[in-house]
Design a protein around this motif. Structure first.
Motif, PDB file in Angstrom:
ATOM      1  N   GLY A   1       0.851  -1.289   0.129  1.00  0.00           N
ATOM      2  CA  GLY A   1       0.032  -0.009  -0.094  1.00  0.00           C
ATOM      3  C   GLY A   1       0.651   1.243   0.025  1.00  0.00           C
ATOM      4  N   ILE A   2       1.898   1.194   1.037  1.00  0.00           N
ATOM      5  CA  ILE A   2       2.769   2.426   0.972  1.00  0.00           C
ATOM      6  C   ILE A   2       3.410   2.643  -0.370  1.00  0.00           C
ATOM      7  CG2 ILE A   2       4.857   3.357   1.860  1.00  0.00           C
ATOM      8  CD1 ILE A   2       3.932   1.755   4.568  1.00  0.00           C
TER       9      ILE A   2
ATOM     10  N   VAL B   1       2.799   1.443  -3.450  1.00  0.00           N
ATOM     11  CA  VAL B   1       2.085   1.885  -4.438  1.00  0.00           C
ATOM     12  C   VAL B   1       1.685   3.314  -4.532  1.00  0.00           C
ATOM     13  CG1 VAL B   1      -0.375   1.530  -5.708  1.00  0.00           C
ATOM     14  CG2 VAL B   1       1.222  -0.447  -4.863  1.00  0.00           C
ATOM     15  N   LEU B   2       1.542   3.799  -3.581  1.00  0.00           N
ATOM     16  CA  LEU B   2       0.832   5.135  -3.339  1.00  0.00           C
ATOM     17  C   LEU B   2       1.938   5.966  -3.664  1.00  0.00           C
ATOM     18  CD1 LEU B   2      -1.514   5.291  -0.199  1.00  0.00           C
ATOM     19  CD2 LEU B   2      -2.171   5.432  -2.484  1.00  0.00           C
ATOM     20  N   TYR B   3       3.199   5.583  -3.204  1.00  0.00           N
ATOM     21  CA  TYR B   3       4.295   6.273  -3.494  1.00  0.00           C
ATOM     22  C   TYR B   3       4.717   6.459  -4.973  1.00  0.00           C
ATOM     23  CZ  TYR B   3       9.366   7.726  -3.280  1.00  0.00           C
ATOM     24  OH  TYR B   3      10.613   8.174  -3.334  1.00  0.00           O
ATOM     25  N   GLN B   4       4.599   5.174  -5.444  1.00  0.00           N
ATOM     26  CA  GLN B   4       4.812   5.161  -6.875  1.00  0.00           C
ATOM     27  C   GLN B   4       4.048   5.786  -7.825  1.00  0.00           C
ATOM     28  OE1 GLN B   4       7.787   3.604  -7.959  1.00  0.00           O
ATOM     29  NE2 GLN B   4       7.310   4.460  -9.954  1.00  0.00           N
ATOM     30  N   VAL B   5       2.733   6.133  -7.442  1.00  0.00           N
ATOM     31  CA  VAL B   5       1.701   6.722  -8.252  1.00  0.00           C
ATOM     32  C   VAL B   5       2.134   8.190  -7.970  1.00  0.00           C
ATOM     33  CG1 VAL B   5      -0.650   7.601  -7.952  1.00  0.00           C
ATOM     34  CG2 VAL B   5      -0.149   5.123  -7.970  1.00  0.00           C
ATOM     35  N   ALA B   6       2.521   8.677  -6.953  1.00  0.00           N
ATOM     36  CA  ALA B   6       2.926   9.899  -6.750  1.00  0.00           C
ATOM     37  C   ALA B   6       3.961  10.353  -7.650  1.00  0.00           C
ATOM     38  CB  ALA B   6       3.234  10.473  -5.185  1.00  0.00           C
TER      39      ALA B   6
ATOM     40  N   SER C   1       2.604  10.326 -11.481  1.00  0.00           N
ATOM     41  CA  SER C   1       1.472  11.071 -11.645  1.00  0.00           C
ATOM     42  C   SER C   1       1.778  12.595 -11.239  1.00  0.00           C
ATOM     43  CB  SER C   1       0.278  10.857 -11.206  1.00  0.00           C
ATOM     44  OG  SER C   1       0.129  10.754  -9.664  1.00  0.00           O
ATOM     45  N   THR C   2       2.784  13.070 -10.476  1.00  0.00           N
ATOM     46  CA  THR C   2       3.288  14.442 -10.172  1.00  0.00           C
ATOM     47  C   THR C   2       4.243  14.841 -10.544  1.00  0.00           C
ATOM     48  OG1 THR C   2       4.039  13.771  -8.038  1.00  0.00           O
ATOM     49  CG2 THR C   2       1.627  14.073  -8.217  1.00  0.00           C
TER      50      THR C   2
ATOM     51  N   LEU D   1      10.053   6.798   2.389  1.00  0.00           N
ATOM     52  CA  LEU D   1       8.878   5.899   2.244  1.00  0.00           C
ATOM     53  C   LEU D   1       9.151   4.593   1.487  1.00  0.00           C
ATOM     54  CD1 LEU D   1       6.791   8.845   0.580  1.00  0.00           C
ATOM     55  CD2 LEU D   1       6.403   7.796   2.884  1.00  0.00           C
TER      56      LEU D   1
ATOM     57  N   ASN E   1      12.007   3.421  -5.351  1.00  0.00           N
ATOM     58  CA  ASN E   1      10.804   3.307  -5.610  1.00  0.00           C
ATOM     59  C   ASN E   1      10.249   1.966  -5.725  1.00  0.00           C
ATOM     60  OD1 ASN E   1      12.442   2.036  -7.738  1.00  0.00           O
ATOM     61  ND2 ASN E   1      12.013   3.103  -9.463  1.00  0.00           N
TER      62      ASN E   1
END
Length: 495
Positions: free
Chosen positions: A273-274, A276-281, A284-285, A312, A383
């Motif tokens: 969960g951690i 995946v959210l970090y990779q999305v950030a 996508s940003t 993270l 990552n």
């Protein structure tokens, strides 16, 4: 430090492109094959019992120097070194019968209460394969942090600049993963305890006790690097950040996520969960470009963005390690499960972990079957591919050591009680590896101090190969002596 030499030193460890996963696996396999030969000598010939000077020398050569030579003199032919280690081990296994472990006469059994028997069953066992795994990881790490400053250590093993894999990149993550594995003991003891569970605030306050010494060490390292004008690789963690800060901040954050384990009873799921959210950030940003190529501003965040954001990833690695630990550390025996069945369960669990993390890494890092994401590993970002790689590798390493112990020392897992456990496990554990495991962070601190001393005293870039190998062997011997001395005199440095 001379400015010209400092510039040469920084250039020597900068802009490296790394190696391949196959190359790294063949080099790190030496740790497992060395333990394989040690186990064959001990189980078939009782070579290390009693532990005299010859046994000490053989132990040092097998479990310390073999790793040193795999990363230096044999770095171009690690498979050859593995063959040298595996061949005599297989011959001993096939031609020599297993030695019977000496058994002390047992006193007559007394009638004990059921509660006492149950406590013995539920107590956490000693696993020699975990001791071996953590010690081997520590030896590889300690060897590499000094060897990387010499030309005898191949540049492909040094930390990569942005993208790619290398031995030292793997070592940093493995250090965190192994800490997560052993942290599971405290979690398991807390679950088995009949006393009321402490609140989050109480646990956070307790975690500070572990964090403060590490943060102080981080400040001391920062002061010494800046004060002595020591060569440093800024893009590794940032201008001020270092690995001790990452280690020091892990305990309080882990306690927060440990609370979430009540809702999500899987540390592996929390880790995913951690990351995946970090990779999305990252994807996508503008976070990825901010970390990698943005100019360093005057604020602390900008100056230390690599260390702060990669935290993270290391948090996810720690939780992944804790997940493995919670599954393999318990004794696992019950009225319906024998010790042999419990050991099979551990092996199956480790096999599943290896398959799980490896499959995720494969689809994350390659264009697998048209569905892969083809994302490159980055230790600098920590990552998602990096986290998955570290988890897959370390799970596989633990599985190899567990298989070796299961084959050569079956008496270790065939008993379900604490009686005689220390004697059984000591026979199956290298004295040097036991000492390195017990020394833990104290040995890592000594290694850092010796590395700094050598670099301030010797122009490592201008040392030829024979001189470099002599220095590294002496360094390894000093570390081994320190570990054995601390173990013998029960000197502990709690961090």
């Amino acid at each position: 430090m001379d400015p010209n030499y400092k510039a040469r030193k920084e250039a020597f460890v900068s802009n490296l492109s790394g190696s391949s996963i196959q190359d790294i696996n063949s080099v790190t396999l030496v740790a497992a094959t060395s333990v394989l030969l040690w186990s064959a000598l001990q189980s078939r010939l009782s070579f290390f019992s009693p532990y005299g000077p010859a046994a000490l020398l053989a132990d040092f050569i097998l479990n310390v120097l073999s790793i040193l030579f795999a990363t230096t003199a044999y770095s171009s032919a690690p498979l050859l070194l593995n063959i040298f280690l595996i061949t005599p081990a297989v011959l001993l296994f096939l031609t020599q019968p297993a030695q019977r472990s000496p058994q002390k006469a047992k006193p007559p059994r007394k009638n004990t209460k059921y509660a006492a028997a149950q406590n013995e069953k539920e107590s956490l066992p000693i696993h020699p394969f975990l001791t071996t795994y953590r010690a081997a990881m520590m030896i590889v790490t300690c060897v590499a942090i000094l060897a990387v400053d010499f030309r005898v250590f191949p540049r492909r093993f040094g930390k990569v600049e942005n993208w790619g894999v290398s031995l030292m990149d793997l070592g940093v993550g493995s250090f965190v993963f192994s800490a997560g594995v052993v942290s599971a003991r405290a979690v398991l003891k807390s679950r088995a305890s009949k006393s009321p569970h402490r609140t989050l605030v109480a646990r956070l306050i307790g975690s500070v006790r572990h964090s403060v010494p590490l943060l102080v060490l981080g400040l001391i390292r920062l002061w010494s690097v800046k004060g002595l004008d020591y060569a440093e690789h800024v893009t590794e963690y940032g201008v001020h950040w270092n690995f001790f800060f990452t280690l020091g901040l892990l305990p309080p954050f882990v306690e927060v996520f440990d609370t979430l384990a009540v809702l999500i009873p899987s540390y592996e799921a929390l880790a995913l969960g951690i990351v995946v959210l970090y990779q999305v950030a990252l994807e996508s940003t503008d976070l990825k470009s901010y970390i990698l190529i943005s100019p360093r501003g005057p604020d602390l965040l900008s100056k230390n963005r690599e260390g702060i954001f990669s935290f993270l990833g290391y948090l996810a690695i720690f939780l992944a390690g804790r997940g493995v630990g919670t599954r393999i550390i318990p004794r696992g025996t019950s009225s319906s499960k024998s010790p042999l069945q419990a050991r099979k369960s551990i092996l199956i669990s480790l096999g599943i972990q290896v398959m799980f993390w490896s499959t995720l890494f494969y689809f994350n890092s390659y264009h697998a079957f048209g569905y892969g994401a083809s994302m490159m590993v980055s230790r600098r970002l920590a990552n998602m591919p990096y986290v998955l790689w570290v988890a897959a590798f370390n799970s596989a390493q633990i599985l190899l050591f567990c298989l070796t112990e299961t084959v050569f020392f079956p008496t270790v897992h065939r008993s379900s009680g604490k009686e005689g456990e220390e004697e059984r496990t000591s026979i199956a554990t290298s004295r040097i590896l036991h000492a390195f495991n017990r020394g833990g962070l104290a040995i890592f601190l000594i290694a850092n101090l010796l590395t700094g001393l050598v670099n301030l005293s010797i122009p490592t870039l201008d040392v030829n190969t024979p001189q470099a190998m002599a220095i590294l062997v002496v360094y390894a011997a000093i570390l081994t002596g320190a570990a054995l001395g601390m173990d013998k005199y029960n000197i502990k440095l709690r961090l």
